[in-house]
Design a protein around this motif. Structure first.
Motif, PDB file in Angstrom:
ATOM      1  N   PHE A 363       0.862  -1.183   0.000  1.00 49.21           N
ATOM      2  CA  PHE A 363       0.000   0.000   0.000  1.00 49.21           C
ATOM      3  C   PHE A 363       0.897   1.231   0.000  1.00 49.21           C
ATOM      4  CE2 PHE A 363      -2.699   3.091   2.521  1.00 49.21           C
ATOM      5  CZ  PHE A 363      -3.606   3.343   1.490  1.00 49.21           C
ATOM      6  N   LEU A 364       0.719   2.075  -1.009  1.00 54.32           N
ATOM      7  CA  LEU A 364       1.497   3.306  -1.160  1.00 54.32           C
ATOM      8  C   LEU A 364       3.005   3.027  -1.158  1.00 54.32           C
ATOM      9  CD1 LEU A 364      -0.587   5.727   1.096  1.00 54.32           C
ATOM     10  CD2 LEU A 364      -0.741   5.365  -1.375  1.00 54.32           C
ATOM     11  N   GLY A 365       3.381   1.929  -1.798  1.00 55.58           N
ATOM     12  CA  GLY A 365       4.789   1.614  -1.968  1.00 55.58           C
ATOM     13  C   GLY A 365       5.434   0.876  -0.818  1.00 55.58           C
ATOM     14  N   PHE A 366       4.686   0.625   0.263  1.00 60.43           N
ATOM     15  CA  PHE A 366       5.242  -0.080   1.406  1.00 60.43           C
ATOM     16  C   PHE A 366       4.629  -1.474   1.517  1.00 60.43           C
ATOM     17  CE2 PHE A 366       6.351   4.216   2.404  1.00 60.43           C
ATOM     18  CZ  PHE A 366       7.507   4.132   3.163  1.00 60.43           C
ATOM     19  N   ILE A 367       5.498  -2.487   1.697  1.00 62.53           N
ATOM     20  CA  ILE A 367       5.038  -3.861   1.873  1.00 62.53           C
ATOM     21  C   ILE A 367       4.638  -4.063   3.327  1.00 62.53           C
ATOM     22  CG2 ILE A 367       5.682  -6.296   1.720  1.00 62.53           C
ATOM     23  CD1 ILE A 367       7.722  -5.507  -0.415  1.00 62.53           C
ATOM     24  N   HIS A 368       3.430  -4.560   3.546  1.00 59.81           N
ATOM     25  CA  HIS A 368       2.910  -4.801   4.890  1.00 59.81           C
ATOM     26  C   HIS A 368       3.029  -6.288   5.218  1.00 59.81           C
ATOM     27  CE1 HIS A 368       1.441  -0.810   4.062  1.00 59.81           C
ATOM     28  NE2 HIS A 368       1.012  -0.692   5.308  1.00 59.81           N
ATOM     29  N   ILE A 369       3.643  -6.581   6.348  1.00 64.06           N
ATOM     30  CA  ILE A 369       3.969  -7.942   6.741  1.00 64.06           C
ATOM     31  C   ILE A 369       3.432  -8.216   8.141  1.00 64.06           C
ATOM     32  CG2 ILE A 369       5.877  -9.569   7.160  1.00 64.06           C
ATOM     33  CD1 ILE A 369       7.611  -7.689   5.377  1.00 64.06           C
ATOM     34  N   CYS A 370       2.899  -9.392   8.375  1.00 63.72           N
ATOM     35  CA  CYS A 370       2.518  -9.823   9.720  1.00 63.72           C
ATOM     36  C   CYS A 370       3.795 -10.248  10.457  1.00 63.72           C
ATOM     37  CB  CYS A 370       1.539 -10.999   9.676  1.00 63.72           C
ATOM     38  SG  CYS A 370      -0.126 -10.548   9.175  1.00 63.72           S
ATOM     39  N   GLY A 371       4.227  -9.463  11.421  1.00 64.27           N
ATOM     40  CA  GLY A 371       5.448  -9.770  12.147  1.00 64.27           C
ATOM     41  C   GLY A 371       5.230  -9.770  13.646  1.00 64.27           C
ATOM     42  N   LYS A 372       6.338  -9.842  14.373  1.00 61.59           N
ATOM     43  CA  LYS A 372       6.282  -9.832  15.832  1.00 61.59           C
ATOM     44  C   LYS A 372       7.324  -8.868  16.379  1.00 61.59           C
ATOM     45  CE  LYS A 372       4.642 -14.589  16.583  1.00 61.59           C
ATOM     46  NZ  LYS A 372       4.931 -15.885  17.265  1.00 61.59           N
ATOM     47  N   SER A 373       6.976  -8.253  17.509  1.00 63.64           N
ATOM     48  CA  SER A 373       7.928  -7.390  18.192  1.00 63.64           C
ATOM     49  C   SER A 373       8.942  -8.245  18.943  1.00 63.64           C
ATOM     50  CB  SER A 373       7.200  -6.475  19.174  1.00 63.64           C
ATOM     51  OG  SER A 373       6.650  -7.243  20.235  1.00 63.64           O
ATOM     52  N   ARG A 374       9.914  -7.602  19.558  1.00 64.11           N
ATOM     53  CA  ARG A 374      10.919  -8.353  20.309  1.00 64.11           C
ATOM     54  C   ARG A 374      10.299  -9.124  21.471  1.00 64.11           C
ATOM     55  NH1 ARG A 374      16.074  -4.131  20.780  1.00 64.11           N
ATOM     56  NH2 ARG A 374      16.545  -4.071  18.537  1.00 64.11           N
ATOM     57  N   ARG A 375       9.172  -8.650  21.943  1.00 66.32           N
ATOM     58  CA  ARG A 375       8.482  -9.327  23.044  1.00 66.32           C
ATOM     59  C   ARG A 375       7.517 -10.388  22.536  1.00 66.32           C
ATOM     60  NH1 ARG A 375       7.032  -4.430  27.337  1.00 66.32           N
ATOM     61  NH2 ARG A 375       9.203  -3.728  27.664  1.00 66.32           N
ATOM     62  N   GLY A 376       7.443 -10.573  21.238  1.00 64.86           N
ATOM     63  CA  GLY A 376       6.585 -11.608  20.694  1.00 64.86           C
ATOM     64  C   GLY A 376       5.174 -11.182  20.386  1.00 64.86           C
ATOM     65  N   ALA A 377       4.880  -9.885  20.525  1.00 62.95           N
ATOM     66  CA  ALA A 377       3.521  -9.383  20.245  1.00 62.95           C
ATOM     67  C   ALA A 377       3.348  -9.140  18.755  1.00 62.95           C
ATOM     68  CB  ALA A 377       3.275  -8.107  21.033  1.00 62.95           C
TER      69      ALA A 377
END
Length: 379
Positions: A363-377
């Motif tokens: 969207f608008l040139g940015f790839i959106h990915i389902c990821g996790k933070s360092r805490r696993g959220a």
């Protein structure tokens, strides 16, 4: 007094009830940003000019906010000498000239006389729009994108009229509309989408793209949509002149019944007005009446992303959206429009069903990915 405004105010007394289709927006919009200054003109005159312009547009804005279902029958007087001068000074100095060959520097040499003459022609209906000069720029896929280079005076008048119309439509447009609006940027749209997906339990993303949107806008429907709020026929005639000015491509003039010229100052606003009625108000009603779970929407011009809690809602919305667009001669791009499982539970759900990682979308040139933070959220 009339809602805090004097009855003698033309922006107030010149209003009458509009078509019911112009129902008020369901979400608030951000405040309109001010226009940047230009240091090349006398400061005192420019300050007085801006104060006069600002006061007039503030009255229009206030009336539009107070009277969501009324149309404005007297707007052209707001296209003043001061507003036209400000519009000229806001133009790019090194922009390519249109079919008239007039540059910013040429016009500036006798600016006051030129602006006064232009103002007189606009007010008495003698102003004529010139054809847009066609030029092409290369696209990433090897094709060429057509752009329109507008004549200088057409840029001035369009910018001034857009300033007046923005005072009305910025009170009408929904909160999820971000493209080509004062005080809103691509980064705002990206932030709204990220916050929406992160804070709302959505599990499915509909990534929608309209095929050749700016070329397919039905001009008759566009004018009808404008007339929901704009009752000043002189403003409508100006818009018709721009739409019918046509395109000059290597000496050959042509005019179309569809589309707005890409590159023209007025095109982004006109395109937003069209989708405000065709998509935004319809989508808000669908979410309110048809959805069984959470729904989020972010639109930047013709790029639309909708998030759904339930897959069934997403598929019903997709089908309804396709039908809705067909009614107004628009088409979803078959290769670029898709539904994907995406959200905080997407990874676990797909793993449970023996599928791979969640798909991504751009969207608008940015790839959106389902990821996790360092805490696993989820992130």
């Amino acid at each position: 007094m009339m809602n805090g405004l004097e009855k003698s105010d033309p922006a107030v007394v010149a209003a009458k009830p509009a078509n019911k289709a112009g129902r008020p927006a369901a979400e608030r919009v951000e405040p309109r940003a001010g226009t940047e200054g230009n240091t090349g003109q006398p400061r005192t005159r420019r300050t007085q000019s801006r104060a006069s312009v600002s006061q007039g547009l503030d009255r229009v804005r206030h009336a539009a906010r107070q009277r969501k279902k009324e149309k404005f029958t007297a707007l052209l007087h707001h296209v003043s000498i001061d507003l036209l001068r400000d519009a000229f000074l806001a133009l790019k100095r090194r922009a390519a000239p249109g079919v008239d060959g007039v540059t910013w520097q040429d016009y500036e040499e006798a600016l006051e006389g030129n602006i006064q003459d232009l103002h007189a022609r606009v007010q008495r209906g003698a102003y004529r729009a010139l054809p847009v000069r066609r030029r092409f720029i290369p696209k990433a896929d090897g094709r060429r994108r057509p752009l329109g280079v507008t004549a200088l005076e057409d840029k001035i008048v369009q910018r001034a009229v857009v300033a007046v119309l923005n005072a009305i439509y910025e009170e009408d447009f929904l909160g999820w509309s971000y493209g080509f609006r004062p005080g809103r940027s691509q980064h705002d749209a990206l932030d709204a989408l990220a916050v929406g997906i992160d804070a709302t339990p959505v599990n499915w993303i509909l990534d929608a793209d309209i095929r050749s949107y700016f070329d397919k806008i039905d001009q008759k429907w566009l004018v009808r949509f404008l007339e929901h709020r704009i009752g000043d026929e002189r403003i409508i005639r100006l818009v018709r002149k721009w739409l019918k000015a046509g395109v000059l491509d290597e000496g050959v003039w042509s005019v179309s019944e569809t589309g707005t010229p890409q590159g023209a100052v007025a095109s982004p606003l006109l395109a937003n007005v069209f989708l405000h009625y065709v998509f935004d108000l319809w989508a808000a009603q669908w979410r309110r009446r048809e959805a069984t779970g959470n729904v989020i929407v972010v639109r930047y011009a013709d790029d639309i992303v909708a998030g759904f809690e339930h897959e069934a809602d997403a598929r019903r919305f997709w089908d309804a959206m396709r039908t809705r667009f067909e009614q107004f001669s628009l088409e979803l791009h078959g290769d670029k429009t898709r539904l994907l499982e995406f959200g905080r539970f997407a990874a676990a759900g797909r793993k449970r069903r023996g599928l791979g990682k969640p798909e991504t979308f751009t969207f608008l040139g940015f790839i959106h990915i389902c990821g996790k933070s360092r805490r696993g959220a989820f992130q």
